[in-house]
Scaffold this motif. Structure first.
Motif: not given
Length: 349
Positions: A282-289
């Motif tokens: 989700g968002r956490e992995q999105f934010a970390r690219n």
């Protein structure tokens, strides 16, 4: 050639594998070939139905890795002939559709993962291979070669380990973690090393396997799991995690572990068959690219690249086979692998 019946491994319920008399296959289409068993094996993915399949009184024909000698070919087959020793990749492919030409035989429009075109399992004395020209890969040795174990790995596990390392981006100046010390995980280690990875952390708990992993190129071994394992890998990498994580297990905790140890901007390649439908992407992995890649390996595509070093003896992926049994002892092979008393069991006629 067998004309009436043959011996073949069937699974009837969880833990219930039997080698039975089954009808011998025959040429059904002009693009078919019949291949006689030289070597087959039990795969870690075979253990998933071994634990959880719905009982089937008729049994399910098992196996998908095969090395054999061509016995007969259909009228339209031109690339192999009787007497050839051939690698049989674990999916059949036409070799001419757009996906096959692009090197993604697993999505072949005529077969691939979608269909075995009526072919039964590979833990059998004889196999009907549809789309023989696009699938079978002849090798320039005979059935008495000392290379049989390594050649058999090219039907699945070596190509799958290589797929993980390649799609994950293993290479010079990368730190790679491999989750899983089964045959695919160990061959992912070997592949990462062959691609130039300088540091390879193998996450596994079985000393005999991780020792082989070190011989294949692992520089570090982490024997702990979950949060403790994540912490250990992060400590080894100065807190940042790994550029590349190769997940060769297929269970949700392994994916969660991969997400915990991947570096920002890193890549996770999954080649363990997922035993879950939803994961924490989700968002956490999105934010970390973080990139998540991998998938089912198009092993037919990789044989050209991997075979020369097998034939020369420069690599010996067949070392993952630590037990050899007769086909009639297939049920024992499943038991040994299920109890982690064997890494990978090879079956001979």
């Amino acid at each position: 050639m067998l004309t009436g019946g043959m011996r073949a491994a069937y699974m009837f319920a969880p833990g219930d594998v039997r080698v039975i008399d089954a009808p011998a296959p025959r040429i059904e289409e002009p693009t078919d070939a019949l291949v006689r068993l030289v070597r087959t094996c039990v795969c870690g993915s075979d253990l998933h139905p071994y634990h959880s399949m719905a009982p089937n009184p008729d049994g399910t024909s098992m196996g998908h890795e095969y090395l054999g000698v061509v016995e007969e070919v259909g009228a339209e087959v031109v690339t192999v002939r009787p007497g050839d020793l051939v690698i049989v990749p674990f999916v059949f492919s036409c070799g001419v559709c757009d996906f096959c030409r692009e090197g993604l035989q697993t999505s072949c429009r005529r077969a691939g993962l979608a269909s075995r075109l009526g072919s039964a399992g590979a833990q059998a004395e004889l196999l009907r291979a549809p789309l023989a020209d696009g699938t079978l890969y002849p090798v320039p040795v005979d059935e008495h070669s000392g290379l049989l174990a390594s050649l058999l790995t090219l039907s699945d596990v070596y190509g799958t380990g290589f797929h993980a390392a390649l799609t994950g981006g293993a290479g010079p100046e990368t730190t790679v973690a491999v989750i899983g010390d089964g045959a695919v995980g160990l061959l992912a280690v070997l592949s990462a090393r062959r691609l130039g990875a300088e540091r390879i952390i193998l996450m596994g708990r079985h000393a005999a396997r991780t020792d082989l992993g070190r011989e294949f190129g692992a520089t570090d071994v982490v024997a702990t799991r979950a949060d403790e394992g994540v912490e250990a890998v992060r400590e080894l990498t100065g807190g940042d995690g790994c550029h590349v994580v190769l997940e060769a297990v297929g269970h949700l905790p392994a994916l969660e572990q991969a997400l915990g140890i991947v570096r920002a901007g890193g890549r996770i390649a999954r080649v363990g068959v997922p035993q879950y439908r939803e994961g924490p992407i989700g968002r956490e992995q999105f934010a970390r690219n973080v990139t998540i890649t991998g998938g089912v390996a198009p092993v037919r595509h990789y044989i050209d690249r991997l075979l020369p070093d097998v034939l020369s003896g420069e690599v010996d992926p067949g070392r993952v086979f630590d037990v050899e049994l007769s086909l009639d002892d297939a049920a024992r092979g499943y038991e040994l692998m299920d109890r982690r008393e064997a890494l990978k069991v090879m079956l001979r006629p």
